[in-house]
Design an enzyme around this catalytic site. Structure first.
Site: not given
Length: 627
Positions: A588-589
């Site tokens: 996600y990051l």
DNA sequence: CTGTCGACTTGAGTAAACGATT
DNA sequence: AATCGTTTACTCAAGTCGACAG
């Protein structure tokens, strides 16, 4: 790889590298470049190498040995016709090792007396004896049913009750075996390691469009008992052995096709360049298809990943508009639009998953946003000091519990009350909504927008905000580390990434505490010494005593630092007890945020951040904010 | 519109590797 | 070098989402 990427990154940073679009005609390139690693070194590369010659020289050997490719796929044009590759060659999957019958002396008893020599299926169960699974009714029932299918008629007539089966001797045998494996001599271990490496280099790579790329899972899943998560109705069923006859091979026509093991045939060999997989087979539990695909460091996965973050960045630009719109939609005359708007609000605010509907009885009963049922939420017009509180309590993906109480806006609350009217607990909360309706709507709002983009977006933006909030430039390295982890943790909490507290948690925490106590004692001792030295200096005023004071002062300082570091570690670990950071970091990051935030802090910090390899190999080259 | 399938991403658990510490 | 704890690499289940058929 890590060091290669690291020095790459440092080099790039130092010389203000600007990614340059390289236009290459693919077919031409195919001719120009050879398949082997190392041949495709372009000018850029050479230039960089020279500038950081000494560094590279040190790492060069290692890099070569590992056969790492310095190919910068992100600078190349992508296919626009929907095809994923032009050329694909590989050696096919590695099959699970054949079943080795147990030695005669290992016995199985039925009802305390009769012994058998057994089939593989029984050993699967015996291996799992210590696992909680084998105590579960559904697991036992499913296993027993599938086991009976494999028995001879004689066995069938004798063995009628799983409870009377005694697998313990078999279980002991397997335990002893794994123990023996641990106790093996260095040489033996080395041999196994080498064998694995050989297998990896032979089957673990493929050639896709002129580059040697790592395959993610080149081994076919071995047979065993299916372990579903949560209350899975099919847990314990026999996952059958995959044979070459089950496997479909995908490669390009003009490649050297993989050979099936002697005496066998592939199910099919196809040449479909609209897909990325190299081999596939149908699994017998759910009837779904399993694939062999490339490693995350490959071009094909990396491009996709990069696109994902780009979509999230585009969402950043229009998220305000979308938010205004769904707030407007809360007032819509149409029920389906209101439902859509409230669901979207949850997805955006709480980072819930979309929630596809699933076939009942085929999998564990879990839900996401669109599939929430009445029983999963509770409404509280007032709770403590807050108004309009919604309590969520449901099992999400992997049967991980999502529990949250949040105050919502009045309009949302009223809408929810409306949706709940005249419904049973097991009815759908959003009865006029499903993921496909929602995603179609999102697609209209922004090209490429789907429900999961909100998760990526909110995770990345949260990380960035948290980093901004938590860090301050002149923090010490451990303090920075703690704040990075805290920011990461905020994201993991948002995404509800949980883990079972590590088995050794309590103990390791205690160990750390003793260390802290020790340090504290050391510190007070050191302080006393410093005091004494000072007093001494005051009395004598000579150079020697002055030096002694300095030495003691330094010692105190050092111990203080160490103590602080330990305390930071303790806080970090405690806060991390049930939260899994890996997933958000990996999926996600946006890597560019991590890099951005930390670029000045160089080696040590980068190393301690534990940025995943995949990210190091791609994202580090780009230096700009998510915002 | 509904259901199913296919492809691909996401996710937790586990084993092995690694690295710091004693 | 033994131990301990962390990190990574694998493994494989469980999601998402688009395409397509009826």
């Amino acid at each position: 790889m890590f060091w290669l990427s690291l020095c790459f990154c440092l080099t790039v940073y130092r010389f203000d590298y600007k990614p340059k679009k390289v236009k290459v005609e693919l077919d031409k390139k195919a001719k120009k470049r050879k398949y082997e690693y190392g041949d495709d070194e372009d000018e850029e590369d050479v230039k960089h190498k020279k500038k950081s010659k000494d560094k590279k020289a040190a790492e060069g050997k290692k890099a070569k040995k590992e056969g790492e490719d310095k190919w910068k796929w992100w600078e190349e044009e992508r296919y626009t016709d929907g095809s994923k590759w032009r050329f694909l060659e590989h050696k096919g999957p590695v099959f699970a090792p054949a079943y080795e019958p147990l030695p005669e002396k290992v016995k199985f008893y039925y009802n305390g007396k009769i012994k058998f020599v057994f089939l593989e299926v029984a050993t699967f169960f015996a291996k799992m004896l210590d696992h909680e699974y084998t105590t579960k009714d559904i697991f036992r029932k499913n296993f027993y049913k599938d086991w009976r299918k494999e028995m001879t008629s004689e066995e069938k007539s004798i063995i009628t009750d799983l409870k009377k089966c005694d697998f313990s001797e078999m279980n002991e045998y397997f335990k002893a075996q794994s123990e023996a494996r641990k106790q093996m001599s260095k040489e033996e271990k080395q041999k196994i390691k080498e064998e694995n490496e050989r297998l990896l280099s032979e089957y673990g790579f493929c050639i896709m469009d002129n580059h040697r790329e790592r395959i993610g899972n080149f081994r076919i899943e071995p047979p065993g008992l299916f372990r579903g998560r949560g209350d899975h109705p099919k847990m314990g069923m026999l996952k059958r052995r995959i044979r070459p006859e089950d496997v479909i091979i995908n490669c390009s026509k003009d490649s050297k096709h993989p050979k099936p093991p002697p005496g066998t045939k592939w199910k099919e060999v196809r040449h479909d360049n609209k897909v990325t997989w190299l081999a596939s087979w149908t699994e017998n539990i759910q009837g779904s298809i399993k694939y062999i695909m490339l490693n995350p460091s490959s071009r094909i996965k990396g491009e996709k990943d990069w696109q994902k973050y780009e979509t999230a960045r585009r969402l950043k630009k229009c998220v305000d508009r979308i938010r205004t719109q769904y707030r407007e939609d809360w007032k819509s005359k149409e029920m389906r639009i209101r439902q859509r708007a409230v669901a979207l609000y949850f997805i955006d605010k709480l980072a819930l998953r979309a929630g596809n509907e699933k076939e009942e009885g085929e999998t564990a009963d879990t839900v996401g946003c669109c599939s929430l049922r009445v029983e999963h939420i509770k409404l509280f017009p007032k709770m403590d000091e807050q108004e309009y509180v919604v309590e969520f309590d449901f099992l999400g993906k992997d049967s991980i519990r999502y529990y949250n109480k949040i105050p919502v806006e009045k309009r949302v609350f009223k809408n929810l009350q409306l949706f709940l009217e005249n419904k049973q607990p097991e009815d759908d909360l959003f009865d006029r909504l499903n993921t496909s309706i929602l995603n179609k709507h999102l697609q209209e709002l922004m090209d490429g927008l789907t429900a999961k983009v909100f998760r990526t977006y909110n995770a990345s933006i949260t990380l960035q905000q948290q980093l901004k909030e938590l860090t301050c430039c002149d923090d010490s390295i451990p303090a920075k580390l703690l704040s990075y982890n805290r920011a990461n943790r905020a994201v993991a909490i948002l995404c509800n990434h949980q883990r079972a507290p590590p088995k050794t948690f309590e103990k390791s925490m205690q160990n750390l505490q003793t260390k802290i106590d020790e340090k504290q004692n050391q510190l007070s001792a050191a302080r006393k010494q410093l005091k004494a030295a000072k007093a001494n200096h005051k009395a004598s005023h000579d150079d020697k005593s002055k030096k002694a004071v300095e030495v003691k002062r330094k010692a105190v300082q050092r111990i203080e630092e160490q103590l602080m570091k330990l305390q930071m570690q303790a806080t970090d670990r405690e806060e991390n007890k049930q939260i899994a950071l890996g997933t958000s970091k990996l999926n996600y990051l946006d890597p560019r945020i991590s890099v951005m935030g930390k670029k000045r802090k160089k080696k040590k910090l980068l190393k301690n951040l534990n940025v995943p390899k995949k990210i190091l190999s791609l994202g580090v080259l780009f230096f700009f904010f998510f915002l």
